[in-house]
Motif scaffolding. Structure first.
Motif, PDB file in Angstrom:
ATOM      1  N   UNK A 101       0.849  -1.193   0.000  1.00 26.73           N
ATOM      2  CA  UNK A 101       0.000   0.000   0.000  1.00 26.73           C
ATOM      3  C   UNK A 101       0.889   1.250   0.000  1.00 26.73           C
ATOM      4  N   UNK A 102       1.622   1.481  -1.086  1.00 21.15           N
ATOM      5  CA  UNK A 102       2.584   2.589  -1.110  1.00 21.15           C
ATOM      6  C   UNK A 102       1.947   3.975  -0.996  1.00 21.15           C
ATOM      7  N   UNK A 103       0.658   4.094  -1.279  1.00 18.70           N
ATOM      8  CA  UNK A 103      -0.010   5.397  -1.177  1.00 18.70           C
ATOM      9  C   UNK A 103      -0.696   5.597   0.175  1.00 18.70           C
ATOM     10  N   UNK A 104      -0.505   4.625   1.085  1.00 18.40           N
ATOM     11  CA  UNK A 104      -1.006   4.718   2.455  1.00 18.40           C
ATOM     12  C   UNK A 104      -2.507   4.983   2.509  1.00 18.40           C
ATOM     13  N   UNK A 105      -3.252   4.136   1.843  1.00 28.87           N
ATOM     14  CA  UNK A 105      -4.704   4.278   1.796  1.00 28.87           C
ATOM     15  C   UNK A 105      -5.420   3.343   2.777  1.00 28.87           C
ATOM     16  N   UNK A 106      -4.732   2.293   3.245  1.00 34.02           N
ATOM     17  CA  UNK A 106      -5.356   1.291   4.102  1.00 34.02           C
ATOM     18  C   UNK A 106      -4.679   1.280   5.476  1.00 34.02           C
ATOM     19  N   UNK A 107      -5.272   1.976   6.439  1.00 36.00           N
ATOM     20  CA  UNK A 107      -4.725   2.040   7.791  1.00 36.00           C
ATOM     21  C   UNK A 107      -4.933   0.690   8.483  1.00 36.00           C
ATOM     22  N   UNK A 108      -3.830   0.049   8.847  1.00 35.25           N
ATOM     23  CA  UNK A 108      -3.872  -1.285   9.444  1.00 35.25           C
ATOM     24  C   UNK A 108      -3.856  -1.256  10.970  1.00 35.25           C
ATOM     25  N   UNK A 109      -3.918  -0.076  11.574  1.00 35.10           N
ATOM     26  CA  UNK A 109      -3.793   0.031  13.033  1.00 35.10           C
ATOM     27  C   UNK A 109      -4.865  -0.758  13.773  1.00 35.10           C
ATOM     28  N   UNK A 110      -6.035  -0.917  13.207  1.00 33.87           N
ATOM     29  CA  UNK A 110      -7.107  -1.665  13.855  1.00 33.87           C
ATOM     30  C   UNK A 110      -7.199  -3.114  13.413  1.00 33.87           C
ATOM     31  N   UNK A 111      -6.288  -3.535  12.554  1.00 36.79           N
ATOM     32  CA  UNK A 111      -6.327  -4.894  12.020  1.00 36.79           C
ATOM     33  C   UNK A 111      -5.617  -5.853  12.984  1.00 36.79           C
ATOM     34  N   UNK A 112      -6.335  -6.856  13.528  1.00 35.76           N
ATOM     35  CA  UNK A 112      -5.721  -7.780  14.496  1.00 35.76           C
ATOM     36  C   UNK A 112      -4.477  -8.487  13.962  1.00 35.76           C
ATOM     37  N   UNK A 113      -4.407  -8.688  12.664  1.00 35.03           N
ATOM     38  CA  UNK A 113      -3.250  -9.362  12.061  1.00 35.03           C
ATOM     39  C   UNK A 113      -1.953  -8.576  12.302  1.00 35.03           C
ATOM     40  N   UNK A 114      -2.059  -7.255  12.489  1.00 33.26           N
ATOM     41  CA  UNK A 114      -0.884  -6.401  12.652  1.00 33.26           C
ATOM     42  C   UNK A 114      -0.724  -5.892  14.091  1.00 33.26           C
ATOM     43  N   UNK A 115      -1.412  -6.551  15.025  1.00 33.63           N
ATOM     44  CA  UNK A 115      -1.379  -6.100  16.423  1.00 33.63           C
ATOM     45  C   UNK A 115       0.043  -6.053  16.982  1.00 33.63           C
ATOM     46  N   UNK A 116       0.845  -7.094  16.752  1.00 34.88           N
ATOM     47  CA  UNK A 116       2.214  -7.131  17.281  1.00 34.88           C
ATOM     48  C   UNK A 116       3.086  -6.036  16.680  1.00 34.88           C
ATOM     49  N   UNK A 117       2.933  -5.800  15.389  1.00 36.24           N
ATOM     50  CA  UNK A 117       3.682  -4.723  14.732  1.00 36.24           C
ATOM     51  C   UNK A 117       3.287  -3.379  15.325  1.00 36.24           C
ATOM     52  N   UNK A 118       1.991  -3.165  15.500  1.00 37.55           N
ATOM     53  CA  UNK A 118       1.495  -1.920  16.082  1.00 37.55           C
ATOM     54  C   UNK A 118       2.057  -1.718  17.492  1.00 37.55           C
ATOM     55  N   UNK A 119       2.009  -2.752  18.323  1.00 40.11           N
ATOM     56  CA  UNK A 119       2.518  -2.641  19.689  1.00 40.11           C
ATOM     57  C   UNK A 119       4.022  -2.365  19.715  1.00 40.11           C
ATOM     58  N   UNK A 120       4.767  -3.031  18.845  1.00 34.58           N
ATOM     59  CA  UNK A 120       6.215  -2.804  18.776  1.00 34.58           C
ATOM     60  C   UNK A 120       6.518  -1.354  18.394  1.00 34.58           C
ATOM     61  N   UNK A 121       5.835  -0.849  17.368  1.00 35.12           N
ATOM     62  CA  UNK A 121       6.095   0.516  16.905  1.00 35.12           C
ATOM     63  C   UNK A 121       5.640   1.546  17.931  1.00 35.12           C
ATOM     64  N   UNK A 122       4.522   1.295  18.589  1.00 35.92           N
ATOM     65  CA  UNK A 122       4.041   2.189  19.649  1.00 35.92           C
ATOM     66  C   UNK A 122       5.103   2.292  20.750  1.00 35.92           C
ATOM     67  N   UNK A 123       5.650   1.150  21.126  1.00 34.18           N
ATOM     68  CA  UNK A 123       6.693   1.101  22.157  1.00 34.18           C
ATOM     69  C   UNK A 123       7.953   1.849  21.699  1.00 34.18           C
TER      70      UNK A 123
END
Length: 183
Positions: A146-168
């Motif tokens: 998604x190079x144009x950043x159209x699909x925000x994955x922050x709420x997607x459970x599949x990316x929960x670990x990535x989100x938590x790591x980046x938040x930290x």
């Protein structure tokens, strides 16, 4: 990604690295230490950057970013980018992506066009977030798919670990750098 992924051209007087392309993550804070290294000046410990070339360089896995205003509108966004992802934390989600003021309307005709299309109900739904009154608190984008950043994955459970790591990582970076944007 246009504000983070910018071209950088370095020309060494002796022609080294001539005609090479380097796709490493480099931060603008690396330019000071790189210039100091080229000039033979010792790099102070307190500098955050690192030389781009030579034995003191390390390949970055992440670069950090900050935004504290959009024209005359105060804001606070902190983010990070890896080769595959971008994470943004909007500390002031009540501020829209495109704050509208007289100056922006006069100097950016595309903004007027976006607003007009939205009002008519003709705006591509993928672009609708740009004209809303607020933003999400967190944004996560898969830049490979998604190079144009159209699909925000922050709420997607599949990316929960990535989100938590980046938040930290953002929390740590804000602390380590004594972020002066805290309001």
């Amino acid at each position: 990604d246009g504000g983070l992924r910018v071209p950088l051209i370095i020309r060494w007087p002796d022609g080294r690295y001539e005609n090479t392309v380097d796709d490493r993550l480099i931060s603008m804070i690396d330019l000071g230490p790189t210039a100091m290294q080229m000039a033979g000046i010792e790099i102070p410990e307190h500098m955050q950057g690192q030389p781009i070339y030579g034995s003191a360089s390390n390949e970055r896995t992440v670069v950090f970013a900050a935004k504290d205003r959009i024209g005359s509108v105060p804001d606070r966004v902190r983010g990070l980018r890896t080769k595959n992802f971008k994470y943004l934390r909007n500390f002031r989600p009540e501020i829209p992506y495109l704050p509208i003021n007289r100056y922006s309307l006069l100097t950016h005709p595309s903004l007027s066009a976006l607003l007009m299309l939205h009002q008519r109900g003709e705006l591509d739904p993928k672009l609708t977030p740009l004209v809303l009154d607020k933003r999400p608190e967190e944004e996560l984008y898969d830049l490979l798919n998604d190079p144009f950043e159209l699909n925000n994955l922050a709420g997607n459970p599949k990316y929960k670990n990535t989100l938590l790591e980046f938040r930290h990582r953002i929390n740590d970076w804000v602390t380590q750098t004594s972020d002066q944007g805290v309001q």
